[in-house]
Design an enzyme around this catalytic site. Structure first.
Site, short mmCIF file in Angstrom:
data_model
loop_
_atom_site.label_atom_id
_atom_site.label_comp_id
_atom_site.label_asym_id
_atom_site.label_seq_id
_atom_site.Cartn_x
_atom_site.Cartn_y
_atom_site.Cartn_z
N ASP A 8 0.88 -1.15 0.00
CA ASP A 8 0.00 0.00 0.00
C ASP A 8 0.93 1.22 0.00
OD1 ASP A 8 -2.30 1.66 0.51
OD2 ASP A 8 -1.61 1.76 2.59
N ASP A 10 -0.07 5.09 0.77
CA ASP A 10 -0.31 6.05 1.85
C ASP A 10 -0.33 5.35 3.20
OD1 ASP A 10 -0.86 8.47 0.21
OD2 ASP A 10 -2.54 7.30 -0.51
#
Ligand code: BG6
Ligand code: MG
Ligand code: MG
Length: 214
Positions: A8, A10
């Site tokens: 991922d 952020d």
């Protein structure tokens, strides 16, 4: 060992939460909505329009049309993209960079799996353009996390099946997406305590131990 690692963006590779917060805060103020970190946390991993719906749970004014909602989301994004100009290569931590370099030197394929439509801009700011073997983001999906689409696309781009990939996440929505797609997951931050996570991590570099032991 896992052949592919899907990160991922952020909250895992970089910390854009503050910028998301500041941008949504301006929209909230405009609408007279109370906005705090608790609400911002619920937006982790969630798409821009779905995040707006979370914000609007606290809205008690005139009903908004679909076009007004789109305009609010666009305004938030303009504010957010403006704030991203503060980000540079110094915002990529040594720990993250070294860990990823080591995983790569061990032959792992590395990918991004992010709901953000600003992924390529953020990677550019961090000096990571071209670094990953595959990038799957908000521009190639129709359903955002907790739907597994973004991770399934990442695995497909790597040419690997989900069982051969590990997903690294900081958000509940992302851990649920990994599980739904048939991926094992490593959870950072609040995601480390989440029931469905395969491996809770104390820090990003723990990935090296996990990888070495399997
Ligand atoms: C995710 C963030 O990565 O991207 C969410 O965790 C954000 O907070 C989502 O809402 C969508 O981002 P963007 O950049 O497309 O508005
Ligand atoms: Mg995240
Ligand atoms: Mg994300």
């Amino acid at each position: 060992n896992y052949q592919g690692i899907i990160f991922d963006l952020d909250g895992v590779i970089c910390h854009t939460d503050r910028y998301h917060f500041l941008a949504w805060k301006q929209i909230a103020d405009q609408l007279g909505i109370n906005f705090d970190d608790r609400i911002n946390d619920r937006m982790r991993g969630v798409s821009r329009m779905d995040s707006l719906e979370i914000l609007l749970e606290e809205y008690h004014g005139e009903p908004l049309t679909a076009a007004q909602k789109v305009a609010l989301a666009e305004k938030k994004n303009q504010l957010y993209v403006g704030l991203l100009q503060n980000m540079g290569e110094a915002d990529l931590s040594e720990e993250v960079r070294k860990t990823m370099d080591t995983l790569r030197s061990r032959g792992r394929k590395l990918a991004i799996g992010s709901s953000s439509k600003n992924t390529k801009l953020i990677l550019k700011r961090l000096g990571l353009t071209g670094y990953f073997d595959a990038v799957s983001d908000g521009t190639n999906i129709t359903r955002s996390k907790p739907d597994p689409e973004v991770f399934l696309c990442a695995a497909q781009y790597l040419g690997l099946c989900p069982g051969k990939c590990l997903v690294v996440e900081d958000a509940k929505a992302g851990i649920l997406a990994a599980k739904a797609g048939g991926f094992d997951s490593a959870g950072l931050g609040e995601a480390a305590a989440f029931a469905f996570v395969t491996y809770p991590l104390q820090s990003f570099s723990d990935l090296l131990k996990l990888d070495g032991n399997r």
